[in-house]
Design a protein around this motif. Structure first.
Motif, PDB file in Angstrom:
ATOM      1  N   LEU A  22     166.216 123.187 -10.929  1.00  0.00           N
ATOM      2  CA  LEU A  22     165.806 121.914 -11.506  1.00  0.00           C
ATOM      3  C   LEU A  22     164.294 121.817 -11.397  1.00  0.00           C
ATOM      4  O   LEU A  22     163.737 121.835 -10.295  1.00  0.00           O
ATOM      5  N   ALA A  23     163.622 121.736 -12.520  1.00  0.00           N
ATOM      6  CA  ALA A  23     162.161 121.697 -12.518  1.00  0.00           C
ATOM      7  C   ALA A  23     161.665 120.319 -12.089  1.00  0.00           C
ATOM      8  O   ALA A  23     162.214 119.305 -12.523  1.00  0.00           O
ATOM      9  N   PRO A  24     160.637 120.250 -11.243  1.00  0.00           N
ATOM     10  CA  PRO A  24     160.041 118.959 -10.898  1.00  0.00           C
ATOM     11  C   PRO A  24     159.543 118.261 -12.160  1.00  0.00           C
ATOM     12  O   PRO A  24     158.919 118.903 -13.016  1.00  0.00           O
ATOM     13  N   PRO A  25     159.817 116.968 -12.314  1.00  0.00           N
ATOM     14  CA  PRO A  25     159.444 116.270 -13.548  1.00  0.00           C
ATOM     15  C   PRO A  25     157.964 116.378 -13.906  1.00  0.00           C
ATOM     16  O   PRO A  25     157.615 116.439 -15.087  1.00  0.00           O
ATOM     17  N   ALA A  26     157.109 116.409 -12.887  1.00  0.00           N
ATOM     18  CA  ALA A  26     155.669 116.415 -13.167  1.00  0.00           C
ATOM     19  C   ALA A  26     155.102 117.814 -13.366  1.00  0.00           C
ATOM     20  O   ALA A  26     153.917 117.963 -13.705  1.00  0.00           O
ATOM     21  N   ALA A  27     155.912 118.851 -13.159  1.00  0.00           N
ATOM     22  CA  ALA A  27     155.402 120.225 -13.258  1.00  0.00           C
ATOM     23  C   ALA A  27     155.381 120.675 -14.711  1.00  0.00           C
ATOM     24  O   ALA A  27     156.407 120.620 -15.395  1.00  0.00           O
TER      25      ALA A  27
END
Length: 235
Positions: A22-27
């Motif tokens: 799950l990718a960090p939203p801000a990345a």
């Protein structure tokens, strides 16, 4: 299938975010195809060199690939482990990067059809780019890919509570990918399974980083003691 296919995989894996599913939203995310671009990779090595005040391209390339290979392999391996195959093709994958350019998560947007063939294609392309950017031989980079494959399957197996089944996927998958990918290995110490590494990440060449606990450069007896200590703390 869209990224929703990976969301279904992630929903089956406890701690999916920590495993890079799950990718960090801000990345910010970049196409994984960039990892097969030697010029782009050289820029990443330069940034890593600035961080560690090092101009040793061999070390920087090795450290970069140790991190990047683990992230790139995760979606396809998680798909295998959960029975929901995800594509390992670079064209179907995006990679989220931290502020310093370090890969943190990968997302596959398509179903997998032939995981071994897809991995062979993707690994070949990226290993060639890293070898060119770092002016290093390709074979040690393939060894790092093997350890990343073994480590990711071990971590996924632990998360799923099915370590033996998931790690049993490693050797047949590597054999299907074929040479020059070495066979992954595991060792059981005091009831805990660890990857028996065939590569060195060279991180210890970037002070103040120490030798890894399982580093093959450690004397065997010393490594055994350290693994026993780690196993005791994990139980």
């Amino acid at each position: 299938m869209t990224a929703g296919g990976q969301a279904a995989v992630a929903a089956r894996v406890p701690g999916a975010a920590a495993l890079g599913l799950l990718a960090p939203p801000a990345a910010p995310a970049v196409p994984a195809a960039l990892f097969a671009d030697a010029g782009w990779t050289a820029d990443r090595l330069a940034a890593l060199g600035a961080r560690y005040a090092s101009d040793d391209r061999r070390v920087l390339a090795t450290v970069w690939w140790y991190s990047a290979s683990s992230v790139l392999l995760t979606p396809a391996l998680a798909g295998l482990a959960t029975g929901l195959p995800l594509s390992a093709r670079l064209a179907d994958t995006s990679v989220a990067l931290l502020g310093g350019g370090t890969p943190i998560a990968a997302t596959s947007s398509a179903p997998g059809t032939d995981t071994a063939a897809e991995l062979r294609e993707s690994l070949s392309a990226v290993v060639d780019a890293v070898a060119a950017a770092g002016r290093v031989r390709a074979r040690p980079l393939w060894a790092i890919a093997t350890d990343s494959l073994a480590n990711r399957l071990l971590a996924l197996g632990r998360a799923l509570g099915d370590e033996r089944r998931v790690t049993a996927l490693a050797a047949p998958l590597a054999a299907a990918v074929g040479p020059p990918l070495p066979s992954p290995r595991y060792v059981d110490v005091a009831g805990v399974r660890f990857t028996r590494r065939v590569s060195c990440c060279l991180l210890y060449r970037l002070p103040p980083e120490p030798l890894c606990t399982s580093c093959p450069r450690r004397p065997a007896a010393e490594r055994q003691v350290l693994l026993e200590d780690t196993a005791a703390r994990m139980r």
